[in-house]
Write a protein that holds these residues in place. Structure first.
Motif, PDB file in Angstrom:
ATOM      1  N   ARG A 147      41.266  53.531  38.010  1.00  0.00           N
ATOM      2  CA  ARG A 147      39.805  53.403  38.096  1.00  0.00           C
ATOM      3  C   ARG A 147      39.345  52.197  37.285  1.00  0.00           C
ATOM      4  NH1 ARG A 147      37.752  59.565  37.225  1.00  0.00           N
ATOM      5  NH2 ARG A 147      35.713  58.614  37.611  1.00  0.00           N
ATOM      6  N   SER A 148      40.199  51.698  36.396  1.00  0.00           N
ATOM      7  CA  SER A 148      39.781  50.542  35.584  1.00  0.00           C
ATOM      8  C   SER A 148      40.120  49.255  36.331  1.00  0.00           C
ATOM      9  CB  SER A 148      40.494  50.574  34.228  1.00  0.00           C
ATOM     10  OG  SER A 148      41.875  50.685  34.439  1.00  0.00           O
ATOM     11  N   VAL A 149      39.497  48.164  35.861  1.00  0.00           N
ATOM     12  CA  VAL A 149      39.643  46.885  36.556  1.00  0.00           C
ATOM     13  C   VAL A 149      41.003  46.253  36.298  1.00  0.00           C
ATOM     14  CG1 VAL A 149      38.783  44.504  36.639  1.00  0.00           C
ATOM     15  CG2 VAL A 149      37.168  46.423  36.572  1.00  0.00           C
ATOM     16  N   ALA A 150      41.392  46.204  35.030  1.00  0.00           N
ATOM     17  CA  ALA A 150      42.646  45.519  34.690  1.00  0.00           C
ATOM     18  C   ALA A 150      43.838  46.419  35.036  1.00  0.00           C
ATOM     19  CB  ALA A 150      42.666  45.173  33.203  1.00  0.00           C
ATOM     20  N   GLN A 151      44.836  45.853  35.638  1.00  0.00           N
ATOM     21  CA  GLN A 151      46.016  46.617  36.030  1.00  0.00           C
ATOM     22  C   GLN A 151      46.879  46.951  34.810  1.00  0.00           C
ATOM     23  OE1 GLN A 151      48.178  44.877  39.294  1.00  0.00           O
ATOM     24  NE2 GLN A 151      46.327  44.285  40.376  1.00  0.00           N
ATOM     25  N   THR A 152      47.276  48.223  34.699  1.00  0.00           N
ATOM     26  CA  THR A 152      48.250  48.593  33.657  1.00  0.00           C
ATOM     27  C   THR A 152      49.348  49.430  34.317  1.00  0.00           C
ATOM     28  OG1 THR A 152      46.814  50.472  33.057  1.00  0.00           O
ATOM     29  CG2 THR A 152      46.635  48.460  31.707  1.00  0.00           C
ATOM     30  N   ARG A 153      49.070  50.722  34.566  1.00  0.00           N
ATOM     31  CA  ARG A 153      50.123  51.555  35.170  1.00  0.00           C
ATOM     32  C   ARG A 153      50.410  51.138  36.613  1.00  0.00           C
ATOM     33  NH1 ARG A 153      46.977  57.404  35.631  1.00  0.00           N
ATOM     34  NH2 ARG A 153      45.845  56.993  37.580  1.00  0.00           N
ATOM     35  N   SER A 154      49.423  50.593  37.287  1.00  0.00           N
ATOM     36  CA  SER A 154      49.669  50.141  38.665  1.00  0.00           C
ATOM     37  C   SER A 154      50.667  48.984  38.654  1.00  0.00           C
ATOM     38  CB  SER A 154      48.365  49.695  39.331  1.00  0.00           C
ATOM     39  OG  SER A 154      47.808  48.568  38.651  1.00  0.00           O
ATOM     40  N   PHE A 155      50.519  48.083  37.683  1.00  0.00           N
ATOM     41  CA  PHE A 155      51.417  46.928  37.609  1.00  0.00           C
ATOM     42  C   PHE A 155      52.866  47.398  37.352  1.00  0.00           C
ATOM     43  CE2 PHE A 155      52.356  42.454  36.837  1.00  0.00           C
ATOM     44  CZ  PHE A 155      53.542  42.534  36.118  1.00  0.00           C
ATOM     45  N   THR A 156      53.038  48.209  36.317  1.00  0.00           N
ATOM     46  CA  THR A 156      54.410  48.601  35.954  1.00  0.00           C
ATOM     47  C   THR A 156      55.030  49.488  37.029  1.00  0.00           C
ATOM     48  OG1 THR A 156      53.463  50.428  34.650  1.00  0.00           O
ATOM     49  CG2 THR A 156      54.064  48.392  33.462  1.00  0.00           C
ATOM     50  N   SER A 157      54.219  50.313  37.688  1.00  0.00           N
ATOM     51  CA  SER A 157      54.757  51.199  38.730  1.00  0.00           C
ATOM     52  C   SER A 157      55.121  50.410  39.990  1.00  0.00           C
ATOM     53  CB  SER A 157      53.737  52.299  39.062  1.00  0.00           C
ATOM     54  OG  SER A 157      53.448  53.063  37.903  1.00  0.00           O
TER      55      SER A 157
END
Ligand code: F1P
Length: 349
Positions: A147-157
């Motif tokens: 839901r947030s703008v900056a990628q975190t878990r989406s990037f690593t996954s």
């Protein structure tokens, strides 16, 4: 809503999201695995935008490990400039968290026009989207949606899926299975280093950030740079480790933090760069598989990732603590990590 709460939850949920993503991979990749022999003979063009471009850079390096030809390019380069010539009809690996970024859609369309016999593989987090629906094959990290703008878990996954894809194409099932160590290693890392992200994040005497990584770790160092910029509006740069001496170190010194993603392939040479930067007055932080012989490196510490994996396998582990540090720095600067300045979740033109 507490500022940054989505970002915090998404960063901290990575162990279980990685687990779910890896568990979903075999069934998603079964049809691709059957074509591995043909695919690994073809060159790969790997593309995305911003975070997912940097993911493409890291993914291309993993493909190189297996001797596959792979070139990472920002999507806009594939749209407006001729791609590098290839002897065989290439495969396009298009990576997009949203699946709706205009440049990535345009890149797939340009690829289809230029290579009617080409194959498109999409990696995303959202199924019914243009990039995913335009692809011949798709790998989804649906549990990593954000839901947030900056990628975190989406990037690593999504990176995990790219790693597993590369190893599957190469027939390296042991490397695919070894990725299952990562969720547990991250739980242990979060516990072992629970205080560091906040300590670093809230230290506003740090003004400039430099992330160094080589081979498969360069794209990840670029992502750490981008996360720092997006969340904290701070000066951040990324380089291949030894490149830093060839000019960029002119702006290192007091007030800067040099973070090295130490590899097993070149740890000594990479650690020497950190030692040189300490001589210039920079503070330094090292992340490595094991501390061992490098114990005295890193004014801010040497974080042992303890993954049991090699340089090409342990990549996702370098990011979560730095994501958290950026989250804390944003809050310390009075910013909302969930709504980074000037940014939207997707760039639709
Ligand atoms: C990519 C992107 C990034 C940016 C930010 C928002 O979108 O726009 O360029 O850094 O993370 O996402 P996507 O194509 O991966 O959805």
């Amino acid at each position: 809503m507490t500022p940054g709460e989505f970002t915090r939850q998404e960063i901290l949920s990575q162990p279980e999201v990685w687990q779910a993503t890896l568990e979903s991979f075999p069934s998603q990749a079964s049809s691709l695995a059957g074509q591995a022999a043909g695919l690994r003979r073809r060159p790969f063009l790997v593309t995305g935008c911003g975070s997912t471009y940097y993911l493409s850079v890291a993914a291309a390096a993993v493909l190189h490990r297996y001797g596959l030809q792979a070139i990472a390019l920002p999507a806009s380069e594939l749209v407006y400039y001729s791609p590098p010539p290839t002897l065989e009809t290439p495969v396009l690996l298009a990576i997009s968290r949203s699946g709706t970024t205009s440049e990535t859609i345009w890149a797939v369309e340009a690829f289809r026009r230029r290579y009617p016999q080409g194959l498109v593989i999409a990696i995303s987090t959202v199924p019914a989207t243009p990039v995913v629906e335009m692809a011949d094959f798709r790998l989804l990290a649906a549990q990593a949606q954000e839901r947030s703008v900056a990628q975190t878990r989406s990037f690593t996954s999504m990176y995990l899926l790219a790693q597993a894809l590369a190893s599957t194409l190469a027939g390296d099932q042991a490397a695919v299975a070894a990725l299952d160590r990562l969720p547990g290693a991250l739980v242990a890392l979060f516990e072992r280093e629970s205080g560091l992200p906040r300590r670093l994040g809230e230290d506003l005497s740090l003004e400039r950030f430099f992330f160094l990584g080589g081979g498969p770790l360069y794209g990840l160092a670029c992502e750490a740079m981008l996360k720092t910029k997006e969340l904290t509006c701070s000066w951040a740069e990324a380089y291949h480790p030894l490149e830093f001496r060839h000019g960029p170190m002119s702006v290192a010194g007091p007030g800067s933090l040099v973070v090295s993603f130490l590899s097993s392939s070149a740890a000594g040479a990479e650690a020497a760069v950190l030692g040189d930067m300490q001589q210039l007055g920079s503070r330094t932080l090292a992340l490595a598989e094991q501390s061992g012989a490098l114990d005295n490196i890193g004014t801010e510490g040497l974080l042992s990732l303890d993954s049991g994996l090699d340089d090409w396998g342990r990549g996702p582990l370098y990011l979560p603590l730095l994501q958290l540090a950026a989250y804390h720095r944003a809050l310390a600067k009075g910013l909302d990590p969930d709504h980074p300045r000037n940014l939207t979740m997707v760039v639709e033109l």
